[in-house]
Design an enzyme around this catalytic site. Structure first.
Site, mmCIF file in Angstrom:
data_model
loop_
_atom_site.group_PDB
_atom_site.id
_atom_site.type_symbol
_atom_site.label_atom_id
_atom_site.label_comp_id
_atom_site.label_asym_id
_atom_site.label_seq_id
_atom_site.Cartn_x
_atom_site.Cartn_y
_atom_site.Cartn_z
ATOM 1 N N ARG A 1 18.356 -17.639 -5.643
ATOM 2 C CA ARG A 1 18.156 -17.949 -4.234
ATOM 3 C C ARG A 1 18.369 -19.445 -4.005
ATOM 4 O O ARG A 1 17.816 -20.271 -4.739
ATOM 5 C CB ARG A 1 16.737 -17.582 -3.808
ATOM 6 C CG ARG A 1 16.494 -17.915 -2.358
ATOM 7 C CD ARG A 1 15.128 -17.500 -1.921
ATOM 8 N NE ARG A 1 14.107 -18.396 -2.451
ATOM 9 C CZ ARG A 1 12.804 -18.171 -2.321
ATOM 10 N NH1 ARG A 1 12.381 -17.072 -1.733
ATOM 11 N NH2 ARG A 1 11.932 -19.017 -2.801
ATOM 12 N N CYS B 1 11.758 -8.297 -3.662
ATOM 13 C CA CYS B 1 11.359 -9.375 -4.575
ATOM 14 C C CYS B 1 10.074 -10.055 -4.142
ATOM 15 O O CYS B 1 9.649 -11.029 -4.736
ATOM 16 C CB CYS B 1 12.480 -10.390 -4.737
ATOM 17 S SG CYS B 1 12.861 -11.268 -3.216
ATOM 18 N N SER C 1 17.723 -8.283 -0.252
ATOM 19 C CA SER C 1 16.512 -8.266 -1.060
ATOM 20 C C SER C 1 15.344 -8.502 -0.114
ATOM 21 O O SER C 1 15.310 -9.512 0.592
ATOM 22 C CB SER C 1 16.569 -9.353 -2.133
ATOM 23 O OG SER C 1 15.364 -9.351 -2.860
ATOM 24 N N ARG D 1 -29.945 16.607 -10.176
ATOM 25 C CA ARG D 1 -29.010 15.497 -10.365
ATOM 26 C C ARG D 1 -28.029 15.408 -9.200
ATOM 27 O O ARG D 1 -27.615 16.436 -8.670
ATOM 28 C CB ARG D 1 -28.174 15.675 -11.641
ATOM 29 C CG ARG D 1 -28.983 15.734 -12.910
ATOM 30 C CD ARG D 1 -28.075 16.188 -14.058
ATOM 31 N NE ARG D 1 -28.838 16.806 -15.107
ATOM 32 C CZ ARG D 1 -29.147 16.206 -16.267
ATOM 33 N NH1 ARG D 1 -28.731 14.998 -16.511
ATOM 34 N NH2 ARG D 1 -29.862 16.840 -17.170
ATOM 35 N N LYS E 1 -19.614 17.018 -11.238
ATOM 36 C CA LYS E 1 -20.559 17.595 -12.195
ATOM 37 C C LYS E 1 -20.726 19.091 -11.945
ATOM 38 O O LYS E 1 -20.635 19.909 -12.867
ATOM 39 C CB LYS E 1 -21.898 16.868 -12.069
ATOM 40 C CG LYS E 1 -22.868 17.167 -13.199
ATOM 41 C CD LYS E 1 -24.242 16.576 -12.912
ATOM 42 C CE LYS E 1 -24.288 15.065 -13.011
ATOM 43 N NZ LYS E 1 -24.743 14.581 -14.322
ATOM 44 N N ARG F 1 -16.559 15.995 -18.227
ATOM 45 C CA ARG F 1 -15.647 15.417 -17.230
ATOM 46 C C ARG F 1 -14.561 14.685 -17.995
ATOM 47 O O ARG F 1 -14.730 14.363 -19.172
ATOM 48 C CB ARG F 1 -16.380 14.454 -16.297
ATOM 49 C CG ARG F 1 -17.017 13.299 -17.030
ATOM 50 C CD ARG F 1 -17.818 12.435 -16.086
ATOM 51 N NE ARG F 1 -18.560 11.441 -16.844
ATOM 52 C CZ ARG F 1 -19.529 10.694 -16.358
ATOM 53 N NH1 ARG F 1 -19.889 10.832 -15.112
ATOM 54 N NH2 ARG F 1 -20.141 9.809 -17.106
ATOM 55 N N GLY G 1 12.177 -9.767 1.086
ATOM 56 C CA GLY G 1 11.173 -10.784 0.769
ATOM 57 C C GLY G 1 9.922 -10.424 1.531
ATOM 58 O O GLY G 1 9.647 -10.918 2.624
ATOM 59 N N MET H 1 -28.271 7.675 -7.147
ATOM 60 C CA MET H 1 -29.418 8.232 -7.835
ATOM 61 C C MET H 1 -28.913 9.184 -8.899
ATOM 62 O O MET H 1 -28.001 9.947 -8.660
ATOM 63 C CB MET H 1 -30.303 9.006 -6.881
ATOM 64 C CG MET H 1 -31.607 9.376 -7.536
ATOM 65 S SD MET H 1 -32.373 10.819 -6.831
ATOM 66 C CE MET H 1 -31.628 12.107 -7.802
ATOM 67 N N ARG I 1 13.753 -18.651 -7.982
ATOM 68 C CA ARG I 1 13.481 -19.618 -6.901
ATOM 69 C C ARG I 1 13.910 -20.995 -7.390
ATOM 70 O O ARG I 1 13.259 -21.578 -8.248
ATOM 71 C CB ARG I 1 11.997 -19.625 -6.565
ATOM 72 C CG ARG I 1 11.453 -18.331 -5.966
ATOM 73 C CD ARG I 1 9.943 -18.473 -5.785
ATOM 74 N NE ARG I 1 9.371 -17.478 -4.893
ATOM 75 C CZ ARG I 1 8.641 -16.432 -5.306
ATOM 76 N NH1 ARG I 1 8.427 -16.238 -6.589
ATOM 77 N NH2 ARG I 1 8.121 -15.600 -4.421
ATOM 78 N N HIS J 1 -24.874 1.410 -19.402
ATOM 79 C CA HIS J 1 -24.264 1.155 -18.087
ATOM 80 C C HIS J 1 -23.201 0.063 -18.192
ATOM 81 O O HIS J 1 -22.081 0.208 -17.721
ATOM 82 C CB HIS J 1 -25.366 0.749 -17.099
ATOM 83 C CG HIS J 1 -24.852 0.460 -15.730
ATOM 84 N ND1 HIS J 1 -24.488 -0.807 -15.334
ATOM 85 C CD2 HIS J 1 -24.591 1.279 -14.689
ATOM 86 C CE1 HIS J 1 -24.059 -0.753 -14.092
ATOM 87 N NE2 HIS J 1 -24.114 0.498 -13.668
ATOM 88 N N TYR K 1 16.332 -1.317 -6.701
ATOM 89 C CA TYR K 1 15.492 -1.934 -7.738
ATOM 90 C C TYR K 1 14.273 -2.594 -7.118
ATOM 91 O O TYR K 1 14.232 -2.866 -5.910
ATOM 92 C CB TYR K 1 16.282 -2.972 -8.546
ATOM 93 C CG TYR K 1 16.655 -4.213 -7.777
ATOM 94 C CD1 TYR K 1 15.774 -5.288 -7.680
ATOM 95 C CD2 TYR K 1 17.890 -4.315 -7.140
ATOM 96 C CE1 TYR K 1 16.109 -6.422 -6.969
ATOM 97 C CE2 TYR K 1 18.238 -5.450 -6.430
ATOM 98 C CZ TYR K 1 17.333 -6.504 -6.334
ATOM 99 O OH TYR K 1 17.643 -7.626 -5.619
ATOM 100 N N GLY L 1 -23.362 4.170 -9.043
ATOM 101 C CA GLY L 1 -24.238 3.475 -8.105
ATOM 102 C C GLY L 1 -25.226 4.378 -7.411
ATOM 103 O O GLY L 1 -25.948 3.955 -6.527
HETATM 104 C C1 PEP Z 1 9.186 -13.461 -0.028
HETATM 105 O O1 PEP Z 1 9.063 -14.077 1.022
HETATM 106 O O2 PEP Z 1 8.810 -12.299 -0.180
HETATM 107 C C2 PEP Z 1 9.807 -14.109 -1.193
HETATM 108 C C3 PEP Z 1 10.032 -13.429 -2.288
HETATM 109 O O3 PEP Z 1 10.042 -15.437 -1.111
HETATM 110 P P1 PEP Z 1 8.939 -16.557 -1.251
HETATM 111 O O4 PEP Z 1 7.693 -15.922 -1.736
HETATM 112 O O5 PEP Z 1 9.483 -17.564 -2.193
HETATM 113 O O6 PEP Z 1 8.839 -17.059 0.153
HETATM 114 MG MG MG Z 2 10.203 -15.850 1.337
#
Ligand code: PEP
Ligand code: MG
Length: 890
Positions: free
Chosen positions: A634, A847, A780, A96, A26, A352, A782, A107, A578, A468, A867, A105
């Protein structure tokens, strides 16, 4: 030069918009507006650094601050020609709070500070209006008692009600000067009774009391809750803004209002706001009187009668429109503004960047880029990627039957159904138990924020579009219907009464309600929803994002339907399919159980032969939905006991299919029991012990790929082995997969490109990635399992204690939602480096759930993954987050 006090107005600006950390949002913007020549009442800001020092020094003000505040007051006096505490010519100020980011949240405001028994007379004379002066004094005592002295404000409201009742009046404005004078006496009595001291008559005591209260509010419970929910550090502190009062309640040429330079709900390039003639400060936000529209168009569209500002005050409206233009051009963003008109003179009290819905954010960003106000890169960077979620979620089915019981304002878009609850604590508790709730309140206040956060939607009986409830719900992305005036809500009795033609009906705690934040409708029961249609702006911005990002975005999908949805959202392949989810199909589960419970390879093969055609047809569907794009499949991962029969009838069915005794099967099932299945016989360990399972899955994949290739575009299967920790495991499984490919290609007379790779989801795999990469065409990450195994925290049991960990700052965020960059991230970084060292062209992706989380995606860009893969609804979020990450890196 002053250290803690920064002046603004009257041609002076000690600070600017860049000083937000020091002056709060402000204060910084008041200084900025003053510096670009906009009409800002003069004032000064006490910096956040003072707030921090105030706490460091045991909540007292250092002497140098007293001198600086005196200089600040002198500045205001010099510009306005009024003097603080001068009975003949008094200066009144507002006080203010203002933190770096807006914090509902805390005053908020004390107005009319500087009034006492003597100055009230001076004000009456100067304004030529005794009633106005006493009303101002009355309001000041009431506000000061509430926010500074923290007395029970109910008693003050009651006294006001009684004063009106005694004279048979209904409106505050009908009280005359004598009534108000009597009321002031009564208020002073209430202060004495509750506080034990007289209301402060010394204007400097008043001021220091208010400054202390603002600093004190930084450590209030409400403020702490808000900070926790919004990741705001307690070390920031708040600033205090002291500013000359201007009056919107000096008759019919005065007004006060709030405005957005564009529509914060839909994003249209049209002024949007509300104002009240002859009203002061918070009257608009408080929802006590119904505000009028700003523009004629908005009034007509709403079918309202009360004149818009454009009609009632055309000249001032014209000035306001000029200010809107100046501010948007200067800040290059949509602004949220507070203003006051005092006797036809326009004053700016705040500006703002305006909070907006995800839909509005998209439209505004795209429009502004097209208007040349911002670049496309800025447009991309401005959208909160996670907020796209709001756009992708379902809205009410227009054809579904609706039992509409009330209508309010469409305060925050989206539809939500849930059980009605009447207080914030219950909302939080029920939501923690997994229930969908709608928080129903007469009106909300900052104390309700945790409940609004926990609820699916918010419904209030009072308050306008800037109340609010409306502002906070929009910020949180919660659907909200506000100001449904026909509802009689009792939090005490946990009931909402709705008038009907034949009387009234009741909605009690636990009853299901649906609200539509786009229309303002409130419905009994649950109403079915439909998928959203994405606007043109969405497509445009996504196009810009796609042209900017480096990483590809794939999806986690196990069915052709999910694959199709994800493709519509822009997925560029599947990062994780999966296969186990396919095993639960009612028609297959018996064969799966037969396979698991078989006591020898031959028995298992019989069951696998039954599963093969079903798996093949699954893969055909998925390859078709992803024609020409990479698809990572997988092989079987979860512990086998997940598929075991539980009921007698299920055992009997499997026994019949396998031609064995049910008792024998039960013994075999008991043998399969594991103490810690997550670290047990799962993942690649299944393939090592029962290679025929992986052989069947690989065969199904290659047969399906050949079938699809024969009809059209060939897919590129990427066969992925889970939970690998050593190179040898992968080599063994790769041999099984290669063997299956060889057989199928020979049978079908066709050779297709395919890859075999592994998940990296064990710390050992990350550390030995250099070795494992010798056998892997891709990695990949996990990160669900990698987080579990790195932190030693069970993903299924973490809910019991992780909340406390996040609350106490042990982890900044839930590490299963947002990647633990320091720990798990380091393993990812190591694995990427070592994998690339062995195999420079190795394909790298993620993934785990983190593939759809913007902060984790930023990390993936930093490490240079190829990716990310996210669940279908998160694909657009990932596309945008990947573009933002690329921009940040470049
Ligand atoms: C992971 O473990 O990140 C994964 C993608 O496999 P899942 O969640 O099926 O164990
Ligand atoms: Mg896994």
């Amino acid at each position: 030069m002053m250290t803690y006090v920064f002046r603004f107005g009257g041609g002076i600006s000690d600070g600017s918009a860049g000083d937000r950390n020091m002056l709060g949002g402000k204060g910084a913007n008041l200084a900025e507006m003053a510096s670009i020549g906009l009409p800002v009442p003069p004032g000064f800001t006490i910096s956040t650094a003072m707030c921090i020092r105030y706490y460091e020094e045991g909540e007292r003000f250092p002497d140098e601050l007293r001198q600086e505040v005196a200089d600040g007051l002198a500045h205001i006096e010099q510009v306005t020609g009024h003097r603080f505490g001068d009975a003949a010519n008094p200066l009144l100020v507002s006080v203010r709070s203002g933190a770096r980011v807006s914090m509902p949240g805390m005053m908020d405001t004390v107005l009319n500070l500087g009034l006492n028994d003597a100055t009230v007379e001076g004000l009456a004379k100067a304004a030529g209006d005794e009633r106005f002066a006493w009303d101002s004094y009355r309001r000041f005592i009431q506000m000061y008692a509430d926010v500074v002295l923290e007395l029970d404000h109910g008693a003050f409201e009651e006294a006001l009600e009684v004063a009106k009742e005694d004279k048979g009046l209904t409106l505050d404005t009908e009280l005359d000067a004598a009534d108000l004078k009597a009321l002031v006496d009564e208020y002073k009595g209430l202060v004495r009774a509750q506080w034990g001291k007289d209301f402060p008559q010394d204007v400097h005591d008043q001021l220091w009391g208010a400054v202390g209260a603002v600093f004190g509010s930084w450590q209030s419970e409400r403020a702490k809750v808000y900070r926790r929910l919004n990741d705001i550090p307690g070390s920031w502190g708040t600033a205090v803004n002291v500013q000359a009062m201007v009056f919107g309640n000096m008759g019919d040429t005065s007004a006060t209002g709030v405005a957005f330079t564009r529509d914060p709900a839909k994003g249209e390039n049209a002024y949007y706001g509300e104002f009240l003639i002859n009203a002061q400060g918070e009257d608009v936000v408080a929802g006590i009187r119904t505000p009028q529209y700003l523009t004629r168009k908005a009034r007509e569209e709403a079918g309202a009668r009360a004149a818009s500002m454009e009609e009632a005050m055309p000249e001032v409206y014209g000035q306001l429109a000029d200010v809107f233009h100046t501010l948007e051009t200067h800040y290059r963003d949509m602004q949220d503004i507070e203003f006051t008109v005092e006797k036809t003179k326009l004053w700016m009290l705040q500006t703002r960047s305006g909070k907006r819905t995800a839909k509005a954010a998209l439209k505004i960003a795209v429009d502004m880029a097209n208007e040349g106000l911002i670049t496309r890169e800025e447009a991309i960077a401005r959208i909160d990627a996670a907020s796209l979620d709001q756009l992708l979620h379902p809205t009410l089915d227009p054809d579904a039957a609706r039992d509409v019981i009330a209508k309010g304002l469409p305060a925050s878009p989206g539809a939500a159904s849930g059980q009605a609850v009447f207080d914030a604590d219950t909302a939080e508790r029920w939501a923690a138990d997994g229930k969908a709730v709608i928080l129903v309140r007469t009106e909300t206040s900052p104390e309700d924020i945790h409940g609004m956060h926990a609820a699916r939607g918010v419904l209030t009986a009072r308050g306008g579009m800037t109340s609010h409830a409306a502002v906070v719900a929009r910020g949180m992305g919660r659907p909200c219907v506000s100001g449904a005036g026909s509802l009689a809500i009792s939090a005490k009795d946990k009931v909402m009464r709705v008038p009907t033609t034949s009387g009234s009906r009741e909605v009690r705690e636990g009853d299901t309600l649906t609200i539509d934040g786009a229309t303002g409708e409130v419905m009994a029961g649950e109403v079915p929803t439909v998928q959203p249609e994405l606007s043109g702006d969405f497509g445009v911005l996504m196009g810009w994002a796609d042209a900017t990002r480096r990483m590809k975005v794939r999806t986690n999908a196990d069915t052709p339907a999910d694959a199709k949805t994800a493709r519509e959202f822009g997925a560029e392949g599947i990062g994780l399919c999966r296969t186990e989810h396919m095993f639960f199909d009612a028609e297959r589960i018996t064969a799966v159980r037969q396979m698991i419970l078989a006591h020898d390879t031959e028995g298992r093969q019989v069951a696998l032969d039954r599963l093969l055609p079903a798996q093949r047809s699954d893969f055909v569907g998925i390859f078709e939905a992803m024609a020409g794009l990479p698809v990572t499949i997988r092989l079987l991962d979860p512990p086998l006991h997940e598929f075991l029969p539980h009921e007698e009838a299920e055992f009997a069915e499997v026994a019949k299919a396998s031609g064995v005794d049910p008792e024998q099967l039960k013994r075999r099932a008991a043998e399969l029991h594991e103490f810690n299945p997550m670290l047990g016989h799962r993942g690649v360990r299944l393939g090592v012990t029962y290679p025929e399972i992986y052989a069947m899955q690989a065969r199904a994949i290659f047969e399906a790929a050949c079938e699809v290739a024969a009809r059209g575009e060939a897919p590129v299967p990427e066969v992925m082995i889970p939970l690998v920790g050593t190179r040898r495991e992968l080599e063994l499984m790769k041999a099984v997969v290669d063997q299956a490919a060889k057989h199928v290609f020979a049978e079908r007379g066709r050779t297709l490109e395919y890859l075999v790779g592994t998940m990296i989801e064990l710390p050992r795999a990350a550390l030995r990635a250099g070795d494992i990469a010798a056998a892997a065409a891709f990695f990949s990450f996990g990160t669900n399992d990698l987080t579990q195994t790195t932190l030693g925290v069970s993903r299924d049991d973490a809910g019991r204690f992780l909340g406390a960990y996040v609350e106490q700052g042990i982890y900044a965020k839930d590490p299963f939602v947002s990647l633990d960059v320091e720990g798990v991230g380091e393993l990812v970084r190591i694995a990427a480096e070592r994998g690339r060292a062995t195999r420079p062209a190795i394909k790298l992706g993620i993934c785990g759930e983190h593939g759809g989380d913007p902060a984790s995606i930023a990390f993936c860009e930093e490490v240079g993954l190829d990716y990310v893969s996210a669940s279908p609804y998160r694909v657009p979020i990932a596309r945008l987050a990947a573009a933002q990450a690329a921009l940040k890196k470049s």
